[in-house]
Design a protein around this motif. Structure first.
Motif, PDB file in Angstrom:
ATOM      1  N   UNK A 224     -39.218  -4.800  38.224  1.00 29.46           N
ATOM      2  CA  UNK A 224     -38.568  -3.489  38.355  1.00 29.46           C
ATOM      3  C   UNK A 224     -38.846  -2.883  39.720  1.00 29.46           C
ATOM      4  N   UNK A 225     -40.094  -2.999  40.206  1.00 27.64           N
ATOM      5  CA  UNK A 225     -40.426  -2.489  41.532  1.00 27.64           C
ATOM      6  C   UNK A 225     -39.665  -3.259  42.607  1.00 27.64           C
ATOM      7  N   UNK A 226     -39.541  -4.580  42.388  1.00 24.62           N
ATOM      8  CA  UNK A 226     -38.776  -5.385  43.348  1.00 24.62           C
ATOM      9  C   UNK A 226     -37.323  -4.937  43.406  1.00 24.62           C
ATOM     10  N   UNK A 227     -36.749  -4.662  42.236  1.00 23.07           N
ATOM     11  CA  UNK A 227     -35.353  -4.198  42.206  1.00 23.07           C
ATOM     12  C   UNK A 227     -35.205  -2.865  42.918  1.00 23.07           C
ATOM     13  N   UNK A 228     -36.180  -1.974  42.684  1.00 26.04           N
ATOM     14  CA  UNK A 228     -36.092  -0.666  43.369  1.00 26.04           C
ATOM     15  C   UNK A 228     -36.190  -0.849  44.874  1.00 26.04           C
ATOM     16  N   UNK A 229     -37.082  -1.747  45.314  1.00 23.06           N
ATOM     17  CA  UNK A 229     -37.229  -1.984  46.756  1.00 23.06           C
ATOM     18  C   UNK A 229     -35.957  -2.579  47.349  1.00 23.06           C
ATOM     19  N   UNK A 230     -35.399  -3.566  46.651  1.00 28.43           N
ATOM     20  CA  UNK A 230     -34.162  -4.181  47.143  1.00 28.43           C
ATOM     21  C   UNK A 230     -33.003  -3.179  47.158  1.00 28.43           C
ATOM     22  N   UNK A 231     -32.944  -2.339  46.139  1.00 28.58           N
ATOM     23  CA  UNK A 231     -31.851  -1.346  46.092  1.00 28.58           C
ATOM     24  C   UNK A 231     -31.986  -0.320  47.205  1.00 28.58           C
ATOM     25  N   UNK A 232     -33.264   0.070  47.479  1.00 33.71           N
ATOM     26  CA  UNK A 232     -33.445   1.000  48.606  1.00 33.71           C
ATOM     27  C   UNK A 232     -33.022   0.351  49.908  1.00 33.71           C
ATOM     28  N   UNK A 233     -33.410  -0.924  50.069  1.00 32.60           N
ATOM     29  CA  UNK A 233     -33.025  -1.626  51.287  1.00 32.60           C
ATOM     30  C   UNK A 233     -31.512  -1.801  51.341  1.00 32.60           C
ATOM     31  N   UNK A 234     -30.884  -2.021  50.172  1.00 36.61           N
ATOM     32  CA  UNK A 234     -29.431  -2.140  50.135  1.00 36.61           C
ATOM     33  C   UNK A 234     -28.771  -0.812  50.526  1.00 36.61           C
ATOM     34  N   UNK A 235     -29.367   0.286  50.035  1.00 35.42           N
ATOM     35  CA  UNK A 235     -28.819   1.600  50.399  1.00 35.42           C
ATOM     36  C   UNK A 235     -28.982   1.856  51.891  1.00 35.42           C
ATOM     37  N   UNK A 236     -30.163   1.450  52.421  1.00 31.51           N
ATOM     38  CA  UNK A 236     -30.356   1.607  53.864  1.00 31.51           C
ATOM     39  C   UNK A 236     -29.357   0.759  54.642  1.00 31.51           C
ATOM     40  N   UNK A 237     -29.091  -0.448  54.126  1.00 28.73           N
ATOM     41  CA  UNK A 237     -28.103  -1.297  54.795  1.00 28.73           C
ATOM     42  C   UNK A 237     -26.713  -0.672  54.745  1.00 28.73           C
ATOM     43  N   UNK A 238     -26.387  -0.087  53.578  1.00 31.18           N
ATOM     44  CA  UNK A 238     -25.090   0.593  53.465  1.00 31.18           C
ATOM     45  C   UNK A 238     -25.020   1.778  54.424  1.00 31.18           C
ATOM     46  N   UNK A 239     -26.121   2.540  54.492  1.00 35.75           N
ATOM     47  CA  UNK A 239     -26.137   3.683  55.417  1.00 35.75           C
ATOM     48  C   UNK A 239     -25.999   3.212  56.857  1.00 35.75           C
ATOM     49  N   UNK A 240     -26.715   2.132  57.175  1.00 35.80           N
ATOM     50  CA  UNK A 240     -26.600   1.599  58.544  1.00 35.80           C
ATOM     51  C   UNK A 240     -25.188   1.122  58.825  1.00 35.80           C
ATOM     52  N   UNK A 241     -24.590   0.503  57.810  1.00 36.12           N
ATOM     53  CA  UNK A 241     -23.207   0.041  57.982  1.00 36.12           C
ATOM     54  C   UNK A 241     -22.268   1.221  58.191  1.00 36.12           C
ATOM     55  N   UNK A 242     -22.502   2.284  57.423  1.00 34.24           N
ATOM     56  CA  UNK A 242     -21.654   3.463  57.596  1.00 34.24           C
ATOM     57  C   UNK A 242     -21.818   4.062  58.977  1.00 34.24           C
ATOM     58  N   UNK A 243     -23.079   4.058  59.473  1.00 30.73           N
ATOM     59  CA  UNK A 243     -23.311   4.583  60.830  1.00 30.73           C
ATOM     60  C   UNK A 243     -22.611   3.706  61.857  1.00 30.73           C
ATOM     61  N   UNK A 244     -22.703   2.394  61.657  1.00 29.90           N
ATOM     62  CA  UNK A 244     -22.031   1.492  62.591  1.00 29.90           C
ATOM     63  C   UNK A 244     -20.512   1.679  62.542  1.00 29.90           C
ATOM     64  N   UNK A 245     -20.012   1.822  61.309  1.00 29.01           N
ATOM     65  CA  UNK A 245     -18.566   2.035  61.174  1.00 29.01           C
ATOM     66  C   UNK A 245     -18.163   3.355  61.818  1.00 29.01           C
ATOM     67  N   UNK A 246     -19.020   4.381  61.618  1.00 22.87           N
ATOM     68  CA  UNK A 246     -18.728   5.674  62.252  1.00 22.87           C
ATOM     69  C   UNK A 246     -18.744   5.541  63.768  1.00 22.87           C
ATOM     70  N   UNK A 247     -19.751   4.827  64.287  1.00 23.39           N
ATOM     71  CA  UNK A 247     -19.790   4.617  65.734  1.00 23.39           C
ATOM     72  C   UNK A 247     -18.583   3.808  66.202  1.00 23.39           C
TER      73      UNK A 247
END
Length: 483
Positions: free
Chosen positions: A422-445
């Motif tokens: 469960x902790x691993x899933x939470x960590x991966x999901x946070x990293x996935x959210x960070x990746x999505x946020x980074x992707x959105x920033x890149x797309x915005x740029x």
């Protein structure tokens, strides 16, 4: 009710009550005396009986006061009974007739006086109505005369204004012919400023090109101070003349309408077919002026027209002065502006190239980030099945019976496994959210870079278009007014 003469057993027979009337005298010489008897409903009614009741019997009373030993009242004679029931006296009858005659006479006299007063009132009101109608007709006639006077004044002033406006338009055309060649470069400079207003975002900057264009426009206007500026003043004056002309024409049109209406009202008679009732029209006061302000309105319009004609004469005199201007300064500013355009176009092209290189790098980074997101999603999906297995094992071990429900090493291991996954899933999901946020920033740029490149391309296109417009410039002879 039973009549008189019945037995004493009747309900109305009883002990005699004393009445206000005196006892009637006996009608015979026998010892049986007559004792008066009253109906139950007519006892003690002396207040409403006529005086005739006390005079119906004139026989002197007898000294014998004995009553009938049997106690039965004797029968009353018909004459006495009629006298008892009489209600009015002769005096009352004559009085009533006299009152009726006097009332009728008073009513007749009042009606006669009312009729006479009504006839006098009708004659007075007819005379008043006729006089008021004649006064209204006379006032309408005077009003029509006043309207005719002001109409003639307005027509004369309107003709003078039209002549002066035509002469001023001729002077304006002469100025336009001389300033036509100067108007071309000024129009091009203004169009360049207008087109450069279509720049977007950060490129909408007050750069050297815009400064030179504004200065160029100012120089062109200074060179056209005698021609263009005067032509603009004349145009404004023509607008003032048209306003004055419109005011005169509107006033004259209103005067014509008022003259037609008042003349129609003047010709109305009591026998006209177009008259009708308009109830309440006298209460609706829609007037907006009085005779003084009415006359002042037309006078002000005429005075305004005269003032406009005086200014027109002044401008026509000024139009004859100064048709020459310097063309050298115009040429200098024209060349300086073209040089600023060339420098700005080079700067925009260089910035556009740098932005395009950065956009290529951003696109590469977006591609790598999308791959990372895909791998993270796969990893998260892969952790779901081990988590299901561990949770299913724990759920199955909860069904062990009695003492077998032991917290043993497998139990601890399964719980630890669930928490870890469960902790691993939470960590991966946070990293996935960070990746999505980074992707959105890149797309915005990426979007910003594309937008900025589009802005630079738009600015580059506008400046090139302006340079194409500025390829032609009038020669010196045309700039000084020669054709």
């Amino acid at each position: 009710m039973e009549f008189l003469g019945t037995t004493q057993l009747a309900s109305y027979c009883g002990t005699k009550k004393r009445c206000m009337f005196p006892d009637l005298a006996p009608t015979s010489t026998t010892k049986d005396t007559y004792q008066s008897y009253y109906l139950p409903g007519y006892r003690c009614l002396s207040s409403c009986r006529p005086n005739l009741l006390h005079k119906v019997v004139s026989v002197p009373p007898s000294s014998d006061k004995q009553f009938n030993p049997t106690g039965r009242p004797p029968t009353i004679l018909p004459a006495s009974r009629s006298a008892l029931h009489a209600r009015y006296s002769t005096r009352d009858w004559h009085h009533a007739n006299m009152v009726q005659l006097k009332g009728s006479e008073a009513s007749r006299y009042s009606a006669g006086r009312l009729n006479a007063d009504s006839m006098r009132l009708i004659q007075d009101k007819d005379q008043l109505t006729y006089q008021m109608q004649e006064d209204s007709r006379r006032n309408l006639g005077e009003r029509i005369s006043n309207i005719d006077f002001w109409r003639s004044e307005l027509v004369y002033e309107l003709e003078c204004l039209l002549k002066e406006t035509q002469a001023l338009e001729t002077a304006k055309k002469r100025l336009e012919c001389a300033a036509d060649e100067m108007q071309g470069p000024l129009k091009i400079a203004l169009e360049c400023l207008y087109h450069r207003e279509k720049r977007k975002g950060i490129d909408l900057v007050h750069d050297n090109v815009e400064k030179n264009l504004i200065k160029e426009v100012d120089v062109f206007k200074d060179c056209q101070e005698i021609l263009t500026k005067l032509a603009q003043k004349i145009s404004k004056q023509l607008g003032i003349n048209r306003d004055a002309q419109h005011a005169l024409e509107q006033d004259l049109s209103d005067k014509n309408s008022a003259h037609f209406i008042d003349e129609k009202c003047f010709n109305l008679r009591n026998t006209s077919d177009s008259i009708n009732f308009y109830h309440g029209v006298e209460k609706a006061d829609g007037t907006v002026s009085v005779p003084a302000t009415w006359a002042k309105f037309s006078e002000d319009n005429i005075r305004c027209s005269q003032h406009a004609r005086a200014n027109s004469v002044k401008f026509r005199q000024e139009a004859e002065v100064g048709l020459e201007s310097t063309s050298e300064e115009m040429w200098n500013h024209f060349i300086s502006t073209n040089l600023a355009f060339n420098n700005r176009i080079a700067e925009v092209a260089d910035a556009k190239n740098k932005l395009q290189a950065q956009l290529a790098k951003i696109l590469q980074e977006i591609f790598q980030t999308e791959d990372t997101i895909m791998l993270l999603e796969r990893s998260i999906k892969a952790k779901e099945y081990p988590l299901k297995v561990a949770q299913t094992r724990l759920e199955g071990r909860t069904k062990r019976p009695n003492i077998e429900l032991c917290r043993d090493a497998p139990q601890f291991q399964l719980v630890t496994e669930v928490y870890t996954i469960d902790d691993t899933l939470h960590t991966l999901k946070r990293r996935l959210q960070e990746a999505h946020d980074t992707l959105q920033i890149l797309i915005l740029n990426k979007s910003k870079l594309e937008q900025e490149i589009s802005v630079k391309a738009n600015s580059f296109f506008i400046d090139k278009k302006c340079m194409d417009m500025r390829k032609v410039f009038p020669s010196t002879p045309r700039l000084i007014g020669y054709t």
